[in-house]
Design a protein around this motif. Structure first.
Motif, PDB file in Angstrom:
ATOM      1  N   GLY A 111       7.287   1.619   1.752  1.00 36.12           N
ATOM      2  CA  GLY A 111       8.069   2.829   1.944  1.00 36.12           C
ATOM      3  C   GLY A 111       9.260   2.940   1.024  1.00 36.12           C
ATOM      4  O   GLY A 111      10.095   3.822   1.193  1.00 36.12           O
ATOM      5  N   LYS A 112       9.336   2.062   0.017  1.00 32.63           N
ATOM      6  CA  LYS A 112      10.512   2.032  -0.857  1.00 32.63           C
ATOM      7  C   LYS A 112      10.589   3.295  -1.698  1.00 32.63           C
ATOM      8  O   LYS A 112       9.571   3.786  -2.195  1.00 32.63           O
ATOM      9  N   LEU A 113      11.798   3.823  -1.856  1.00 28.86           N
ATOM     10  CA  LEU A 113      12.045   4.987  -2.683  1.00 28.86           C
ATOM     11  C   LEU A 113      13.003   4.622  -3.800  1.00 28.86           C
ATOM     12  O   LEU A 113      13.950   3.855  -3.593  1.00 28.86           O
ATOM     13  N   ILE A 114      12.763   5.180  -4.982  1.00 33.03           N
ATOM     14  CA  ILE A 114      13.687   5.046  -6.097  1.00 33.03           C
ATOM     15  C   ILE A 114      14.287   6.421  -6.357  1.00 33.03           C
ATOM     16  O   ILE A 114      13.561   7.388  -6.611  1.00 33.03           O
ATOM     17  N   PHE A 115      15.607   6.511  -6.286  1.00 31.02           N
ATOM     18  CA  PHE A 115      16.293   7.796  -6.403  1.00 31.02           C
ATOM     19  C   PHE A 115      16.708   8.073  -7.840  1.00 31.02           C
ATOM     20  O   PHE A 115      17.094   7.167  -8.578  1.00 31.02           O
ATOM     21  N   GLY A 163       0.808  -1.217   0.000  1.00 30.64           N
ATOM     22  CA  GLY A 163       0.000   0.000   0.000  1.00 30.64           C
ATOM     23  C   GLY A 163       0.829   1.249   0.000  1.00 30.64           C
ATOM     24  O   GLY A 163       2.030   1.242  -0.234  1.00 30.64           O
ATOM     25  N   ARG A 164       0.170   2.323   0.312  1.00 30.08           N
ATOM     26  CA  ARG A 164       0.750   3.648   0.207  1.00 30.08           C
ATOM     27  C   ARG A 164       1.387   4.076   1.523  1.00 30.08           C
ATOM     28  O   ARG A 164       0.858   3.804   2.589  1.00 30.08           O
ATOM     29  N   ILE A 216       3.079   7.279  -9.064  1.00 31.87           N
ATOM     30  CA  ILE A 216       3.731   7.430  -7.760  1.00 31.87           C
ATOM     31  C   ILE A 216       2.726   7.762  -6.667  1.00 31.87           C
ATOM     32  O   ILE A 216       1.626   8.244  -6.939  1.00 31.87           O
ATOM     33  N   ASN A 217       3.130   7.499  -5.416  1.00 30.18           N
ATOM     34  CA  ASN A 217       2.370   7.973  -4.257  1.00 30.18           C
ATOM     35  C   ASN A 217       2.850   9.351  -3.838  1.00 30.18           C
ATOM     36  O   ASN A 217       2.068  10.198  -3.425  1.00 30.18           O
ATOM     37  N   LEU A 228       6.654   4.560  -4.721  1.00 27.03           N
ATOM     38  CA  LEU A 228       5.826   3.901  -5.729  1.00 27.03           C
ATOM     39  C   LEU A 228       4.579   3.277  -5.130  1.00 27.03           C
ATOM     40  O   LEU A 228       4.557   2.908  -3.960  1.00 27.03           O
ATOM     41  N   GLY A 229       3.589   3.071  -5.984  1.00 25.26           N
ATOM     42  CA  GLY A 229       2.233   2.724  -5.560  1.00 25.26           C
ATOM     43  C   GLY A 229       2.099   1.620  -4.552  1.00 25.26           C
ATOM     44  O   GLY A 229       1.493   1.780  -3.506  1.00 25.26           O
TER      45      GLY A 229
END
Lengths: 118, 112
Positions: free
Chosen positions: B98-102, A101-102, B29-30, B93-94
């Motif tokens: 909590g993953k981030l892509i830099f 989820g978000r 994206i979120n 991402l959706g």
């Protein structure tokens, strides 16, 4: 101040000699991340822990392992470092993880450990 | 290819001028976040903008997000020598928690 601390700041090891990098946090966050960052490149996620649950990225080499003995500490073990593993290793935390989820939360980074391979 | 791509790769300006950095991304994206990294240090979170927001301000920083164009910009007004750093955008991402892509980052140099 609550923070993320990485030790040591600089680490030199020999080709093939195992090395461990450490990270501690006083934020009491559930999630801890390890990133690899090579010169002038984007940080690349290696793996993360949600509490004690370990999550490996698909393209993280088997040479890289991690341990999280408790909420505060997380270790990155490189079993047989090669020259290509020379990089800055960054530890980060976030309060939560949203399964499937978000989640709109920032990550909090330590100052990194710069690893050199001789 | 990278989820986030930044433009320009390097930017050199005089103190007092404004600096604008752009970030483009490929998938839904979120949120989109901007981070600063001083040389040899870790990343510092600057600002987070959610996918349903269009603009956000924090001090001298202004971030815009255009989800139809899949792009964001970071504006630093009245820049100072202390703003010299690399600036990274990161996308949340959706369905990836909590993953981030830099992105690759923009290296900003502010000359006194």
């Amino acid at each position: 101040d609550a923070m993320v601390i990485q030790n040591p700041r600089y680490q030199v090891t020999q080709f093939g000699k195992p090395v461990t990098l450490s990270c501690s946090q006083t934020l009491n966050h559930n999630v801890m991340y390890w990133y690899q960052q090579k010169s002038s490149q984007a940080p690349k996620l290696l793996f993360h822990y949600y509490d004690k649950d370990f999550n490996n990225e698909a393209d993280t080499p088997d040479n890289f392992q991690s341990r999280r003995p408790n909420t505060s500490f997380c270790f990155l073990d490189i079993r047989s470092p090669g020259l290509g593993d020379a990089a800055m290793y960054l530890c980060a935390t976030s309060r939560d993880w949203a399964f499937g989820g978000r989640l709109d939360q920032p990550q909090h980074f330590g100052d990194g450990t710069r690893l050199s391979i001789l | 290819s990278q989820q986030g791509e930044e433009d320009p790769q390097a930017l050199s300006i005089q103190e007092g001028e404004n600096a604008t950095m752009n970030c483009s991304y490929k998938t839904s994206i979120n949120n989109l976040q901007w981070y600063r990294q001083n040389s040899g240090r870790g990343l510092v979170h600057l600002i987070l903008i959610r996918s349903n927001e269009r603009e956000k301000h924090s001090g001298r920083l202004r971030v815009t997000l255009d989800t139809s164009k899949k792009s964001s910009s970071l504006l630093i007004t009245a820049s100072r020598a202390a703003d010299t750093a690399s600036y990274f955008c990161a996308t949340g991402l959706g369905n990836q928690g909590g993953k981030l892509i830099f992105g690759q980052g923009t290296e900003l140099s502010v000359k006194p």
